[in-house]
Design an enzyme around this catalytic site. Structure first.
Site, PDB file in Angstrom:
ATOM      1  N   SER A 125      21.877   3.426  -7.169  1.00  0.00           N
ATOM      2  CA  SER A 125      20.726   2.672  -6.639  1.00  0.00           C
ATOM      3  C   SER A 125      20.086   1.765  -7.682  1.00  0.00           C
ATOM      4  CB  SER A 125      19.685   3.700  -6.176  1.00  0.00           C
ATOM      5  OG  SER A 125      18.436   3.076  -5.993  1.00  0.00           O
ATOM      6  N   GLU A 127      17.078   1.509  -7.941  1.00  0.00           N
ATOM      7  CA  GLU A 127      15.920   2.256  -8.440  1.00  0.00           C
ATOM      8  C   GLU A 127      16.190   2.778  -9.862  1.00  0.00           C
ATOM      9  OE1 GLU A 127      12.950   2.606  -6.855  1.00  0.00           O
ATOM     10  OE2 GLU A 127      12.056   4.081  -8.201  1.00  0.00           O
ATOM     11  N   TYR A 151      13.387  10.350  -8.120  1.00  0.00           N
ATOM     12  CA  TYR A 151      14.573   9.866  -7.396  1.00  0.00           C
ATOM     13  C   TYR A 151      15.459   9.051  -8.334  1.00  0.00           C
ATOM     14  CZ  TYR A 151      17.320   6.871  -4.261  1.00  0.00           C
ATOM     15  OH  TYR A 151      18.352   6.188  -3.648  1.00  0.00           O
TER      16      TYR A 151
HETATM   17  P1  NAP Z   1      19.185   7.977   4.631  1.00  0.00           P
HETATM   18  O1  NAP Z   1      19.102   7.176   5.875  1.00  0.00           O
HETATM   19  O2  NAP Z   1      17.985   8.700   4.132  1.00  0.00           O
HETATM   20  O3  NAP Z   1      20.396   9.016   4.813  1.00  0.00           O
HETATM   21  C1  NAP Z   1      20.604  10.075   3.908  1.00  0.00           C
HETATM   22  C2  NAP Z   1      21.448  11.116   4.593  1.00  0.00           C
HETATM   23  O4  NAP Z   1      21.697  12.189   3.660  1.00  0.00           O
HETATM   24  C3  NAP Z   1      20.805  11.755   5.826  1.00  0.00           C
HETATM   25  O5  NAP Z   1      21.764  11.809   6.857  1.00  0.00           O
HETATM   26  C4  NAP Z   1      20.457  13.157   5.357  1.00  0.00           C
HETATM   27  O6  NAP Z   1      20.510  14.125   6.355  1.00  0.00           O
HETATM   28  C5  NAP Z   1      21.564  13.422   4.355  1.00  0.00           C
HETATM   29  N1  NAP Z   1      21.237  14.495   3.411  1.00  0.00           N
HETATM   30  C6  NAP Z   1      20.100  14.657   2.715  1.00  0.00           C
HETATM   31  N2  NAP Z   1      20.181  15.759   1.954  1.00  0.00           N
HETATM   32  C7  NAP Z   1      21.396  16.297   2.169  1.00  0.00           C
HETATM   33  C8  NAP Z   1      22.081  17.440   1.685  1.00  0.00           C
HETATM   34  N3  NAP Z   1      21.509  18.274   0.809  1.00  0.00           N
HETATM   35  N4  NAP Z   1      23.338  17.697   2.122  1.00  0.00           N
HETATM   36  C9  NAP Z   1      23.915  16.887   3.043  1.00  0.00           C
HETATM   37  N5  NAP Z   1      23.320  15.803   3.560  1.00  0.00           N
HETATM   38  C10 NAP Z   1      22.084  15.508   3.124  1.00  0.00           C
HETATM   39  O7  NAP Z   1      19.681   7.037   3.412  1.00  0.00           O
HETATM   40  P2  NAP Z   1      20.493   5.647   3.457  1.00  0.00           P
HETATM   41  O8  NAP Z   1      19.507   4.550   3.453  1.00  0.00           O
HETATM   42  O9  NAP Z   1      21.546   5.726   4.478  1.00  0.00           O
HETATM   43  O10 NAP Z   1      21.151   5.659   1.996  1.00  0.00           O
HETATM   44  C11 NAP Z   1      22.443   6.228   1.779  1.00  0.00           C
HETATM   45  C12 NAP Z   1      22.592   6.542   0.294  1.00  0.00           C
HETATM   46  O11 NAP Z   1      22.465   5.348  -0.465  1.00  0.00           O
HETATM   47  C13 NAP Z   1      21.569   7.498  -0.258  1.00  0.00           C
HETATM   48  O12 NAP Z   1      22.213   8.271  -1.260  1.00  0.00           O
HETATM   49  C14 NAP Z   1      20.532   6.605  -0.902  1.00  0.00           C
HETATM   50  O13 NAP Z   1      19.850   7.289  -1.932  1.00  0.00           O
HETATM   51  C15 NAP Z   1      21.421   5.504  -1.427  1.00  0.00           C
HETATM   52  N6  NAP Z   1      20.812   4.183  -1.553  1.00  0.00           N
HETATM   53  C16 NAP Z   1      20.161   3.636  -0.468  1.00  0.00           C
HETATM   54  C17 NAP Z   1      19.648   2.358  -0.564  1.00  0.00           C
HETATM   55  C18 NAP Z   1      18.920   1.723   0.592  1.00  0.00           C
HETATM   56  O14 NAP Z   1      18.189   0.738   0.352  1.00  0.00           O
HETATM   57  N7  NAP Z   1      19.108   2.185   1.815  1.00  0.00           N
HETATM   58  C19 NAP Z   1      19.803   1.627  -1.772  1.00  0.00           C
HETATM   59  C20 NAP Z   1      20.485   2.220  -2.828  1.00  0.00           C
HETATM   60  C21 NAP Z   1      21.007   3.493  -2.709  1.00  0.00           C
HETATM   61  P3  NAP Z   1      19.173  14.689   7.082  1.00  0.00           P
HETATM   62  O15 NAP Z   1      18.952  13.759   8.233  1.00  0.00           O
HETATM   63  O16 NAP Z   1      19.587  16.059   7.468  1.00  0.00           O
HETATM   64  O17 NAP Z   1      18.075  14.639   6.082  1.00  0.00           O
HETATM   65  N1  GDD Z   2       7.697   3.467   1.923  1.00  0.00           N
HETATM   66  C1  GDD Z   2       6.589   2.702   1.751  1.00  0.00           C
HETATM   67  N2  GDD Z   2       5.521   2.923   2.563  1.00  0.00           N
HETATM   68  N3  GDD Z   2       6.594   1.780   0.767  1.00  0.00           N
HETATM   69  C2  GDD Z   2       5.487   1.008   0.625  1.00  0.00           C
HETATM   70  C3  GDD Z   2       4.361   1.159   1.448  1.00  0.00           C
HETATM   71  C4  GDD Z   2       4.359   2.177   2.458  1.00  0.00           C
HETATM   72  O1  GDD Z   2       3.406   2.384   3.202  1.00  0.00           O
HETATM   73  N4  GDD Z   2       3.419   0.246   1.059  1.00  0.00           N
HETATM   74  C5  GDD Z   2       3.947  -0.447   0.052  1.00  0.00           C
HETATM   75  N5  GDD Z   2       5.192   0.013  -0.235  1.00  0.00           N
HETATM   76  C6  GDD Z   2       6.069  -0.478  -1.317  1.00  0.00           C
HETATM   77  C7  GDD Z   2       6.561   0.617  -2.258  1.00  0.00           C
HETATM   78  O2  GDD Z   2       5.539   0.990  -3.192  1.00  0.00           O
HETATM   79  C8  GDD Z   2       7.747  -0.112  -2.909  1.00  0.00           C
HETATM   80  O3  GDD Z   2       7.292  -0.909  -3.967  1.00  0.00           O
HETATM   81  C9  GDD Z   2       8.259  -1.009  -1.779  1.00  0.00           C
HETATM   82  O4  GDD Z   2       7.243  -1.038  -0.778  1.00  0.00           O
HETATM   83  C10 GDD Z   2       9.566  -0.519  -1.143  1.00  0.00           C
HETATM   84  O5  GDD Z   2       9.398   0.827  -0.741  1.00  0.00           O
HETATM   85  P1  GDD Z   2      10.501   1.581   0.160  1.00  0.00           P
HETATM   86  O6  GDD Z   2      10.789   0.786   1.374  1.00  0.00           O
HETATM   87  O7  GDD Z   2      10.035   2.985   0.331  1.00  0.00           O
HETATM   88  O8  GDD Z   2      11.830   1.490  -0.739  1.00  0.00           O
HETATM   89  P2  GDD Z   2      12.081   1.810  -2.277  1.00  0.00           P
HETATM   90  O9  GDD Z   2      12.311   0.497  -2.972  1.00  0.00           O
HETATM   91  O10 GDD Z   2      11.066   2.695  -2.841  1.00  0.00           O
HETATM   92  O11 GDD Z   2      13.433   2.645  -2.206  1.00  0.00           O
HETATM   93  C11 GDD Z   2      14.516   2.244  -1.388  1.00  0.00           C
HETATM   94  O12 GDD Z   2      15.375   1.391  -2.112  1.00  0.00           O
HETATM   95  C12 GDD Z   2      16.070   2.015  -3.206  1.00  0.00           C
HETATM   96  C13 GDD Z   2      16.942   0.934  -3.867  1.00  0.00           C
HETATM   97  O13 GDD Z   2      16.168   0.128  -4.707  1.00  0.00           O
HETATM   98  C14 GDD Z   2      15.217   3.503  -0.882  1.00  0.00           C
HETATM   99  O14 GDD Z   2      16.139   3.138   0.115  1.00  0.00           O
HETATM  100  C15 GDD Z   2      15.968   4.191  -1.986  1.00  0.00           C
HETATM  101  O15 GDD Z   2      16.765   5.254  -1.432  1.00  0.00           O
HETATM  102  C16 GDD Z   2      16.890   3.166  -2.651  1.00  0.00           C
HETATM  103  O16 GDD Z   2      17.658   3.753  -3.678  1.00  0.00           O
END
Ligand code: NAP
Ligand code: GDD
Length: 323
Positions: A125, A127, A151
């Site tokens: 990520s 992050e 995280y």
């Molecule tokens: P998501 O929608 O939160 O999906 C995560 C999945 O992991 C859910 O199905 C969850 O199941 C499952 N899970 C959580 N804990 C587990 C465990 N202990 N064993 C097995 N399954 C488990 O996340 P996503 O947005 O699809 O992201 C996919 C991956 O990419 C994650 O690793 C995330 O950290 C990473 N990532 C995401 C982003 C982004 O912007 N979306 C960016 C960079 C990296 P439950 O429903 O049971 O909780």
């Molecule tokens: N969730 C959330 N809720 N975020 C908020 C809010 C709120 O009410 N108000 C402001 N924010 C700001 C957060 O402080 C952050 O700066 C930004 O919106 C994005 O927040 P999220 O959408 O929660 O995403 P993230 O950047 O913290 O994390 C996501 O992206 C990562 C990759 O950079 C997640 O998908 C992570 O799993 C992923 O790795």
């Protein structure tokens, strides 16, 4: 027929990756966790259920992972499972580290012990970069990792242990370093979907306010569909390597909120208020990814613009929230 094994198959990315691999003719296997509301545990993949092989499993249950991988012998393993919410990782730091860091190690061990000729993808990520920004204003594969959340710290461990297993045991283990990516399937407590859903509720007269945290951070937002395509390219590269996946454009939370409310004919300043419970103890202020390595190697380019992504999410909630 190639076989894929996906952890987090019911997550946003797991569901889009599953659809993508099924279209390519893969046999797709995945794990879900038991939920006391059984309808929730596979809500995002229900419509694909008849084409899938879904088992109960957990990244914390090593013997179960080993048993599944031994039986399935997948060609490709995608580790997408995580406690993926950054702010919540401050509330449950130990659980986040168990799943996101040690969970990845558990799966790498199961892979190494049962199907070492398979290929492994780790969902790393942006992050992980935390406060680091390159001199050109972007983050790339060479930018130092300086995480600002439990995280992010856990993801740094998973990233490094994946590289370590690649080098130590000559495994095909790779990292995709993905910047934020969204879709109508995004959890509604992440900021894009929270803003779109909240704005649509206000538009339809079902809410009067939207509470947010910090609106001055910047994120590089893409579409999950474009990013799962990149995952498949990265895992299938002939040399196991790590790649950034990003659009290269960045917007503040305020700009994104303004875009969504304006699109609905509303002025966000009249409806959005700050609630400190949504602030983080430490914020990551700025993300903008340089994905030129990915673009040069695979000719990857995102199909969705920022506006097209947000418009798709607005259309989704306009259709699905009934008055
Ligand atoms: P998501 O929608 O939160 O999906 C995560 C999945 O992991 C859910 O199905 C969850 O199941 C499952 N899970 C959580 N804990 C587990 C465990 N202990 N064993 C097995 N399954 C488990 O996340 P996503 O947005 O699809 O992201 C996919 C991956 O990419 C994650 O690793 C995330 O950290 C990473 N990532 C995401 C982003 C982004 O912007 N979306 C960016 C960079 C990296 P439950 O429903 O049971 O909780
Ligand atoms: N969730 C959330 N809720 N975020 C908020 C809010 C709120 O009410 N108000 C402001 N924010 C700001 C957060 O402080 C952050 O700066 C930004 O919106 C994005 O927040 P999220 O959408 O929660 O995403 P993230 O950047 O913290 O994390 C996501 O992206 C990562 C990759 O950079 C997640 O998908 C992570 O799993 C992923 O790795």
């Amino acid at each position: 027929m190639k076989k894929a094994f996906i952890t987090g198959i019911n997550g946003q990315d797991g569901s889009y990756l599953t659809e993508y691999l099924l279209k390519l003719g893969y046999e797709v296997h995945g794990i879900i966790r038991r939920n006391s509301v059984p309808e929730h545990q596979q809500s995002r993949i229900d419509f694909l259920r008849k084409d899938l092989h879904v088992s109960y499993g957990d990244l914390l249950d090593v013997s179960g992972l080993e048993r599944l991988l031994k039986n399935i012998q997948p060609d490709e393993i995608y580790n997408l499972a995580a406690q993926s919410h950054v702010r919540i990782s401050f509330d449950v730091p130990q659980f986040t580290a168990q799943v996101n860091a040690l969970g990845a190690l558990n799966l790498l061990e199961a892979f190494r012990n049962t199907c070492p000729d398979s290929k492994y993808y780790q969902a790393s990520s942006s992050e992980m970069f935390g406060t680091s920004i390159g001199e050109n204003g972007y983050q790339s594969e060479t930018t130092p990792l300086n995480p600002t959340s439990p995280y992010g710290c856990a993801k740094v461990f998973a990233f490094n242990i994946t590289r370590n297993y690649r080098k130590s045991y000559k495994l095909h283990a790779v990292n995709g370093i993905l910047f934020n990516h969204e879709s109508p399937r995004r959890g509604s407590n992440f900021v894009t979907n929270k803003v779109v859903k909240g704005a649509v509720m206000i538009k339809k007269g079902l809410a009067t306010k939207l509470e947010l945290g910090n609106m001055d951070s910047y994120r590089d937002w893409g579409h999950s569909k474009d990013y799962v395509r990149a995952m498949h390219m990265i895992i299938n590269h002939n040399i196991p390597d790590d790649f950034v996946v990003a659009t290269g454009q960045t917007h503040s939370v305020r700009e994104m909120t303004d875009y969504v409310f304006s699109k609905l004919g509303l002025d966000y300043k009249k409806f959005v208020i700050q609630n400190p419970i949504f602030l983080r103890p430490e914020e990551l202020p700025y993300l903008r990814g340089d994905s030129s390595k990915l673009r040069k190697t695979f000719d990857w380019t995102p199909e969705y613009t920022f506006n097209a992504l947000m418009d798709e999410m607005i259309d989704f909630w306009m259709e699905n929230i009934k008055i």
